[in-house]
Scaffold this active site. Structure first.
Site, mmCIF file in Angstrom:
data_model
loop_
_atom_site.group_PDB
_atom_site.id
_atom_site.type_symbol
_atom_site.label_atom_id
_atom_site.label_comp_id
_atom_site.label_asym_id
_atom_site.label_seq_id
_atom_site.Cartn_x
_atom_site.Cartn_y
_atom_site.Cartn_z
ATOM 1 N N THR A 1 0.917 -1.157 -0.047
ATOM 2 C CA THR A 1 -0.004 -0.143 -0.201
ATOM 3 C C THR A 1 0.859 1.237 -0.033
ATOM 4 O O THR A 1 2.104 1.175 0.391
ATOM 5 C CB THR A 1 -0.860 -0.028 1.359
ATOM 6 O OG1 THR A 1 -1.748 1.127 1.096
ATOM 7 C CG2 THR A 1 -0.158 0.189 2.363
ATOM 8 N N GLY B 1 3.211 4.294 -0.162
ATOM 9 C CA GLY B 1 4.702 4.537 -0.688
ATOM 10 C C GLY B 1 5.357 3.293 -0.821
ATOM 11 O O GLY B 1 6.170 3.341 -1.953
ATOM 12 N N ARG C 1 -4.948 6.396 9.080
ATOM 13 C CA ARG C 1 -5.031 5.522 10.455
ATOM 14 C C ARG C 1 -5.582 4.234 10.301
ATOM 15 O O ARG C 1 -5.188 3.078 10.853
ATOM 16 C CB ARG C 1 -6.031 6.537 11.503
ATOM 17 C CG ARG C 1 -5.202 7.420 12.210
ATOM 18 C CD ARG C 1 -5.949 8.000 13.155
ATOM 19 N NE ARG C 1 -5.265 9.084 13.877
ATOM 20 C CZ ARG C 1 -5.632 9.327 15.077
ATOM 21 N NH1 ARG C 1 -6.617 8.991 15.608
ATOM 22 N NH2 ARG C 1 -4.971 10.421 16.025
ATOM 23 N N LYS D 1 -5.612 1.218 7.375
ATOM 24 C CA LYS D 1 -5.142 0.758 5.783
ATOM 25 C C LYS D 1 -5.285 -0.888 5.955
ATOM 26 O O LYS D 1 -5.950 -1.408 5.110
ATOM 27 C CB LYS D 1 -3.782 1.233 5.661
ATOM 28 C CG LYS D 1 -3.845 2.650 5.326
ATOM 29 C CD LYS D 1 -2.424 3.193 4.951
ATOM 30 C CE LYS D 1 -1.480 3.176 6.155
ATOM 31 N NZ LYS D 1 -0.209 3.885 5.732
ATOM 32 N N LYS E 1 2.805 -14.327 15.830
ATOM 33 C CA LYS E 1 2.063 -15.408 16.807
ATOM 34 C C LYS E 1 2.051 -16.593 15.786
ATOM 35 O O LYS E 1 2.161 -17.595 16.198
ATOM 36 C CB LYS E 1 0.756 -14.955 17.073
ATOM 37 C CG LYS E 1 0.042 -15.568 17.618
ATOM 38 C CD LYS E 1 -1.523 -15.190 17.973
ATOM 39 C CE LYS E 1 -2.377 -16.230 18.771
ATOM 40 N NZ LYS E 1 -3.802 -15.655 19.049
ATOM 41 N N ARG F 1 33.154 -10.335 29.029
ATOM 42 C CA ARG F 1 33.842 -11.654 29.360
ATOM 43 C C ARG F 1 33.580 -12.434 30.488
ATOM 44 O O ARG F 1 33.321 -13.793 30.512
ATOM 45 C CB ARG F 1 35.366 -11.271 29.459
ATOM 46 C CG ARG F 1 36.035 -10.374 28.383
ATOM 47 C CD ARG F 1 37.547 -10.578 28.321
ATOM 48 N NE ARG F 1 38.316 -10.037 29.717
ATOM 49 C CZ ARG F 1 38.389 -8.648 29.895
ATOM 50 N NH1 ARG F 1 38.293 -7.788 28.780
ATOM 51 N NH2 ARG F 1 39.140 -8.206 31.108
ATOM 52 N N HIS G 1 38.393 0.556 42.199
ATOM 53 C CA HIS G 1 37.031 -0.122 42.987
ATOM 54 C C HIS G 1 36.180 0.964 43.108
ATOM 55 O O HIS G 1 35.504 1.409 44.229
ATOM 56 C CB HIS G 1 37.456 -0.630 44.067
ATOM 57 C CG HIS G 1 38.390 -1.998 43.820
ATOM 58 N ND1 HIS G 1 37.745 -3.020 43.032
ATOM 59 C CD2 HIS G 1 39.609 -2.283 44.120
ATOM 60 C CE1 HIS G 1 38.758 -3.947 42.789
ATOM 61 N NE2 HIS G 1 40.020 -3.349 43.578
ATOM 62 N N GLU H 1 44.708 0.483 33.985
ATOM 63 C CA GLU H 1 43.633 -0.085 33.021
ATOM 64 C C GLU H 1 43.375 0.656 31.803
ATOM 65 O O GLU H 1 43.203 0.133 30.811
ATOM 66 C CB GLU H 1 42.740 -0.845 33.774
ATOM 67 C CG GLU H 1 43.205 -2.081 34.757
ATOM 68 C CD GLU H 1 43.092 -3.109 33.950
ATOM 69 O OE1 GLU H 1 42.565 -3.300 32.934
ATOM 70 O OE2 GLU H 1 43.579 -4.201 34.405
ATOM 71 N N ARG I 1 31.938 6.603 61.048
ATOM 72 C CA ARG I 1 32.428 8.014 60.494
ATOM 73 C C ARG I 1 33.751 8.280 61.060
ATOM 74 O O ARG I 1 34.566 8.767 60.307
ATOM 75 C CB ARG I 1 31.425 9.100 60.613
ATOM 76 C CG ARG I 1 31.714 10.329 59.624
ATOM 77 C CD ARG I 1 30.522 11.066 59.442
ATOM 78 N NE ARG I 1 29.399 10.449 59.175
ATOM 79 C CZ ARG I 1 29.240 10.009 57.449
ATOM 80 N NH1 ARG I 1 30.011 10.438 56.841
ATOM 81 N NH2 ARG I 1 28.242 9.372 57.239
#
Length: 508
Positions: free
Chosen positions: A36, A38, A66, A68, A139, A214, A270, A322, A429
């Site tokens: 349909t 384009g 909306r 088709k 489905k 990994r 860390h 690293e 603390r």
């Protein structure tokens, strides 16, 4: 049905990139096209006849496009079961022919939202027919092959070529799984848009890009990263990023972005900072950051918010690390840093923009805002008789930025532009402060004239008492303890300056 020879295909797509080879292959196989708008014009221009959807439904495209394809003549051809006698009889009774292949994509809802489209434009990009076709074909994977995104075109063409226009059950089931990935992601995006205003307490998170790592945090754990890492970084050298690498990279880039407008350098181990400094240039900032902990920096993750020049690279190259992250690299600097083949070098292309964070725990997930609050001069409330000097204020704000990104309980000791030591992740603390003092002394720092930052209030005056014994003269903390006055009184008695921010920065 195990093997299905494609004889009839419904093709209706928004994006037609790379569709042409598929149309040519199917057309040469004698496949009948149903389409349909384009897409119909696109196929006909390639020289193949098309049965318009309107001819099958006896309805034109209505309501501004909306409606088709929402018709039994279309959905019946997709959903009827080829090995079910009742379905076969009804298909014959109503003249419904089989559709073996559905190639459909969805209106660009996310792209329209991202471009700032109007609500009207966004709502019109909520696909109805397309998503229904995808779900229906997925489905009935037992009989129908569904192709639900342009990213699947190359895989489809390879499949068709390898099996001469036929598909097996496992092929169809594989594409069906991809289709439900597409539809669930699409619906999650729509819900996310509407829920910006509705605030329904329901979590819908969909990330379609995943990379198997990994391993996870430890070698016996599996790990996967979900996201578009290539949008954030260009990897210029080194091995693949690991789970732990990614966690530390996140910590590094979040901390270094606090120092916008300055030349800053951070060293992470860390997820906690073992070195942070600002300087006149990258080399200067790095050397100051490195001084804070020359041991923990070994094997660390490093980040700069400025281009790495050769002078900085020559110093950095002396250290085993690293990862190095920066917005850019001078060519001679990059050539030098790449002499270590496993050294990971990341060029950061854009800033982090996420405002929410998630964490799995117990039998669910918790979500919260990112801690995007950076303490500023306007937040500082002097609570002692002695007012912090301008230099002390700068040092206090510097320390507070680091504190915000360090695991609780935490204490940061610093001078303006340089971390001296930190106590991190302690249950007390006081223990965090003692740890920081011990580290500062171990690396030769005098704490006389230094400042102290705490991520949360002091429940007792013991921390300011210990800090005073070490020569610390200014303190920044949120305040809020019922015993705040005890700490204030001690500071007043010993000519210390203390400011409250009213903002706690726990990090767990």
């Amino acid at each position: 049905m195990a093997t299905v020879k494609i004889t009839r295909a419904l093709v209706s797509v928004y994006y037609k990139d790379n569709l042409e080879p598929i149309i040519h292959f199917l057309g040469k196989q004698g496949v009948e096209f149903v389409s349909t708008g384009g897409t119909q014009e696109f196929i006909e221009k390639l020289g193949y006849p098309v049965v318009p959807v309107e001819k099958l439904t006896n309805y034109p495209s209505i309501f501004g496009g909306r409606v088709k394809t929402l018709h039994p003549a279309i959905f019946g051809g997709i959903l009827y079961r080829r090995e079910n006698a009742g379905d076969l009889a009804q298909a014959k009774e109503y003249g419904i022919g089989p559709i073996d292949l559905v190639i459909v994509d969805l209106y660009p809802f996310e792209e329209t939202v991202a471009k700032g489209g109007s609500e009207e434009d966004i709502v019109e990009k909520i696909d109805i027919g397309g998503i229904s076709l995808i779900r229906g074909a997925a489905k009935n994977f037992n009989d129908v092959l569904i192709v639900s995104a342009r990213t699947q075109y190359n895989e489809l063409l390879a499949l068709l070529q390898s099996k001469n226009g036929s598909t097996d059950l496992e092929d169809r089931k594989h594409f069906a799984a991809k289709a439900f990935d597409v539809t669930s992601h699409y619906d999650s995006a729509i819900f996310g848009y509407f829920n910006q205003q509705q605030n329904i307490p329901s979590l819908k998170a969909s990330i379609q890009q995943g990379k198997v790592l990994r391993y996870g945090e430890n070698p016996h754990q599996q790990g996967v990263f979900y996201g578009k890492l290539d949008e954030l970084f260009d990897q210029l050298n080194g091995k693949e990023l690991s789970y732990n690498n990614l966690v530390d990279v996140d910590a590094a880039v979040n901390l270094v972005k606090e120092f916008d407008g300055e030349t800053a350098f951070v060293i992470i181990k860390h997820t906690n900072a073992c070195g942070v400094a600002t300087g006149a240039n990258v080399k200067d900032a790095y050397l100051k950051a490195f001084q804070a902990d020359t041991i923990s920096a070994f094997g660390g993750v490093l980040a700069s918010n400025k281009k790495i020049d050769l002078a900085a690279a020559e110093e950095l190259n002396k250290l085993f690390f690293e990862i190095l992250i920066a917005p850019d690299f001078e060519s001679p600097a990059l050539d030098l840093l790449k002499t270590k083949k496993n050294r990971i070098i990341l060029k950061q292309k854009q800033a982090l923009t996420a405002t929410r964070q998630f964490k799995s725990l117990l039998n669910g997930v918790i979500e919260q805002d990112h801690d995007l609050k950076t303490d500023s001069k306007e937040d500082l409330k002097p609570v002692t008789k002695r007012i912090a000097t301008a230099t002390e204020v700068e040092a206090l704000l510097f320390a507070s930025k680091i504190c915000k990104h360090t695991k609780s309980n935490t204490i940061i000791l610093a001078v303006n532009g340089q971390l001296l030591a930190s106590g991190v992740g302690q249950t007390s603390r006081v223990d965090a402060l003692k740890q920081a003092i011990e580290k500062a002394k171990a690396f030769g720092f005098s704490l006389k004239g230094a400042v102290m930052a705490s991520d949360a209030f002091f429940p007792f005056p013991d921390c300011v008492e210990i800090a005073h014994e070490q020569g610390i003269e200014a303190v920044i903390q949120p305040g809020g303890s019922i015993k705040d006055q005890d700490s204030i009184d001690f500071c007043d008695k010993h000519n210390m300056a203390m400011v409250f921010t009213g903002i706690r920065h726990f990090k767990h």
